[in-house]
Design a protein around this motif. Sequence first.
Motif, PDB file in Angstrom:
ATOM      1  N   ARG A  89     -20.113   4.781 -24.104  1.00  0.00           N
ATOM      2  CA  ARG A  89     -21.233   5.571 -24.117  1.00  0.00           C
ATOM      3  C   ARG A  89     -21.899   5.141 -22.689  1.00  0.00           C
ATOM      4  O   ARG A  89     -22.397   6.168 -21.924  1.00  0.00           O
ATOM      5  N   THR A  90     -22.000   3.792 -22.474  1.00  0.00           N
ATOM      6  CA  THR A  90     -22.941   3.454 -21.345  1.00  0.00           C
ATOM      7  C   THR A  90     -21.699   3.843 -20.238  1.00  0.00           C
ATOM      8  O   THR A  90     -22.433   3.918 -19.079  1.00  0.00           O
ATOM      9  N   ASP A  91     -20.462   3.552 -20.248  1.00  0.00           N
ATOM     10  CA  ASP A  91     -19.771   4.056 -18.924  1.00  0.00           C
ATOM     11  C   ASP A  91     -19.851   5.376 -18.720  1.00  0.00           C
ATOM     12  O   ASP A  91     -19.928   5.719 -17.584  1.00  0.00           O
ATOM     13  N   PHE A  92     -20.065   6.331 -19.853  1.00  0.00           N
ATOM     14  CA  PHE A  92     -20.041   7.735 -19.513  1.00  0.00           C
ATOM     15  C   PHE A  92     -21.481   8.151 -19.103  1.00  0.00           C
ATOM     16  O   PHE A  92     -21.476   8.614 -18.164  1.00  0.00           O
ATOM     17  N   LEU A  93     -22.407   7.515 -19.591  1.00  0.00           N
ATOM     18  CA  LEU A  93     -23.586   8.095 -19.235  1.00  0.00           C
ATOM     19  C   LEU A  93     -24.311   7.311 -17.857  1.00  0.00           C
ATOM     20  O   LEU A  93     -25.182   7.725 -17.428  1.00  0.00           O
ATOM     21  N   GLY A  94     -23.672   6.038 -17.693  1.00  0.00           N
ATOM     22  CA  GLY A  94     -24.174   5.585 -16.508  1.00  0.00           C
ATOM     23  C   GLY A  94     -23.921   6.301 -15.013  1.00  0.00           C
ATOM     24  O   GLY A  94     -24.696   6.137 -14.110  1.00  0.00           O
ATOM     25  N   GLY A  95     -22.887   7.209 -15.240  1.00  0.00           N
ATOM     26  CA  GLY A  95     -22.715   8.182 -13.802  1.00  0.00           C
ATOM     27  C   GLY A  95     -23.466   9.278 -13.886  1.00  0.00           C
ATOM     28  O   GLY A  95     -23.593   9.999 -12.978  1.00  0.00           O
TER      29      GLY A  95
END
Length: 92
Positions: free
Chosen positions: A7-13
Amino acid sequence: MQWMKERTDFLGGLRPVYEPMVARPKNWTTPYDGSYLSSNIKPLRLVRCGLKAYFKTLENADIPIVYATVNAIRNTAWQVNTFMPEIMETFW
């Protein structure tokens, strides 16, 4: 933990379109007049609705209390809850 990482990787962008402002927003005076000060942002409407007849009704409505309420909420300063990052770090 894996789910949080994904989720962090996805939402970070992602970046919100309508970010918090440093200056107070323009007060609502009509269903179409009031929102961000920047001309780079598409003008917003007070209410999201696809019915044109509804907006005609709003245009002719005498609703100063509604505008005053919305403007008061929007002019309320926000702050970061400093307790939450500590909790997130603990769980992370």
